[in-house]
Write an enzyme that holds these catalytic residues in place. Structure first.
Site, mmCIF file in Angstrom:
data_model
loop_
_atom_site.group_PDB
_atom_site.id
_atom_site.type_symbol
_atom_site.label_atom_id
_atom_site.label_comp_id
_atom_site.label_asym_id
_atom_site.label_seq_id
_atom_site.Cartn_x
_atom_site.Cartn_y
_atom_site.Cartn_z
ATOM 1 N N LYS A 125 0.860 -1.182 0.000
ATOM 2 C CA LYS A 125 0.000 0.000 0.000
ATOM 3 C C LYS A 125 0.899 1.236 0.000
ATOM 4 C CE LYS A 125 -3.541 2.447 2.566
ATOM 5 N NZ LYS A 125 -4.554 2.408 3.624
ATOM 6 N N LYS A 153 -2.197 -1.472 -3.836
ATOM 7 C CA LYS A 153 -3.066 -0.295 -3.750
ATOM 8 C C LYS A 153 -2.234 0.973 -3.805
ATOM 9 C CE LYS A 153 -6.079 2.024 -0.567
ATOM 10 N NZ LYS A 153 -6.513 2.124 0.784
HETATM 11 C C1 PBG Z 1 -7.412 3.325 5.643
HETATM 12 C C2 PBG Z 1 -7.697 3.241 4.193
HETATM 13 C C3 PBG Z 1 -7.516 4.215 3.195
HETATM 14 C C4 PBG Z 1 -8.056 3.683 2.038
HETATM 15 C C5 PBG Z 1 -8.488 2.403 2.346
HETATM 16 N N1 PBG Z 1 -8.241 2.147 3.672
HETATM 17 C C6 PBG Z 1 -7.006 5.599 3.261
HETATM 18 C C7 PBG Z 1 -5.623 5.910 3.604
HETATM 19 O O1 PBG Z 1 -4.757 5.050 3.780
HETATM 20 O O2 PBG Z 1 -5.368 7.111 3.750
HETATM 21 C C8 PBG Z 1 -8.144 4.376 0.716
HETATM 22 C C9 PBG Z 1 -9.271 3.938 -0.157
HETATM 23 C C10 PBG Z 1 -9.535 4.837 -1.305
HETATM 24 O O3 PBG Z 1 -8.861 5.854 -1.529
HETATM 25 O O4 PBG Z 1 -10.479 4.514 -2.037
HETATM 26 N N2 PBG Z 1 -6.093 3.258 6.027
#
Ligand code: PBG
Length: 322
Positions: A194, A247
């Site tokens: 991520k 992601k």
């Molecule tokens: C929580 C999380 C996030 C997303 C999914 N889980 C945001 C982040 O890490 O700031 C992003 C999902 C999206 O942008 O559609 N940690």
């Protein structure tokens, strides 16, 4: 060689093109992310994400019913808490919105796959994904909280838990906690690679989870790194992840491909909020063809090696494919 070889011969008609098509989307590829909060009758459009809503457990059931009609079989739930605090304690409250939403969904649609996002950032007053001390996110103290969240979601009936926090060791901690609670059948979909991405912008408005100071670069990955993604995935698989995710998706298609080729496990990819909202904004202005752009985007993610696509376009794409 030309003129003997003419690739255009196989593009002459739709039946031929479909016969040689290498990547076919199906509604069963999709996981549809949804935002749930407490209340009744809530259906508030999210400003930064057109056609996406904050829902209460009752309207969540309606929305998932409609999504099932469209062909969607899996959802991912995010919770919006009533109260935020330093540790994000509403995240593991069995009566919180996500837990209630899971119970009601499972009652209404036992066959729909319910995935829950495991993170603290929606629930903490500072908006970070873990416990903060001296403005630093503390890794190990966060693990036990994440494990409590996962157990609470599993008890509510979640089929799959998806940790998105990027703390080291959280997959192992969650696996151990689920097993100790007699839930060795609950799978873990790890947000393994991520990245610290600008494309989460609209989500942070949707979830109210913008960090109150600093950013997430001390735990999420640097966009320049791909080798590191492979190490992250290897660690999560060793710790017991059943599925791994990359992601965001579109700026990281090469990472999806490398993870797939290196590990051969089912790979998920998250077509995140910023990717969604860019497409929707351009389509609203008539700059791109919305339906074709959606299907082309999702096809690209699947072609790169993802077999599980998390996307806010899930309902529309399922309808288009239906
Ligand atoms: C929580 C999380 C996030 C997303 C999914 N889980 C945001 C982040 O890490 O700031 C992003 C999902 C999206 O942008 O559609 N940690």
């Amino acid at each position: 060689m030309f003129p003997v070889t003419r690739p255009r011969r196989l593009r002459r008609s739709a039946p031929l093109r479909e016969m040689v098509c290498e990547t076919r989307l199906a509604p069963t590829d999709f996981i549809y992310p949804l935002f749930v909060r407490n209340g009744k009758g809530v259906r508030t459009e999210i400003g930064s994400m057109p056609e996406q809503y904050h829902l209460s457990p009752d309207t969540l059931v309606d929305e998932v019913g409609a999504a099932v009609e469209d062909g969607v079989r899996a959802v991912l739930l995010f919770g919006i808490p009533d109260v935020k605090d330093e540790r994000g304690s509403e995240a593991w409250d069995d009566a919180a919105a996500v837990q209630t939403g899971v119970r009601e969904l499972k009652r209404a649609f036992p066959d729909v796959l319910v995935v829950t996002d495991i993170c603290l950032c929606e629930y903490t007053s500072h908006g970070h994904c873990g416990v903060v001390r001296d403005r630093q996110v503390q890794n190990d103290p966060t693990l036990e909280l994440l494990a409590k969240v996962a157990v609470s979601h599993a008890r509510a009936g979640a089929d799959l838990v998806a940790p998105s926090d990027m703390m080291d060791g959280r997959v192992g901690a969650i696996r151990a906690a689920l097993d100790a609670d007699g839930r060795d059948d609950i799978a873990i979909l790890s947000y393994a690679a991520k990245y610290a991405s600008a494309f989460y912008g609209p989500f942070r408005e949707a979830a109210g989870s913008t960090p109150q100071f600093g950013d997430r670069r001390s735990y999420q990955m640097d966009p320049g790194n791909a080798e590191e993604a492979l190490r992250e995935v290897a660690l999560d698989l060793e710790e017991g992840a059943d599925l791994v995710m990359v992601k965001p998706a579109l700026a990281y298609l090469d990472v999806i491909r490398r993870v797939k080729d290196t590990f051969g496990v089912p790979v998920a990819a998250y077509n995140v909020s910023g990717e969604y909202s860019m497409l929707m904004a351009a389509a609203a202005r008539g700059w791109i063809d919305r339906e074709r752009a959606i299907l082309e985007t999702l096809t690209a993610i699947k072609r790169a090696g993802a077999s599980i696509l998390l996307t806010y376009h899930a309902r529309e794409a399922a309808r288009l494919l239906g």
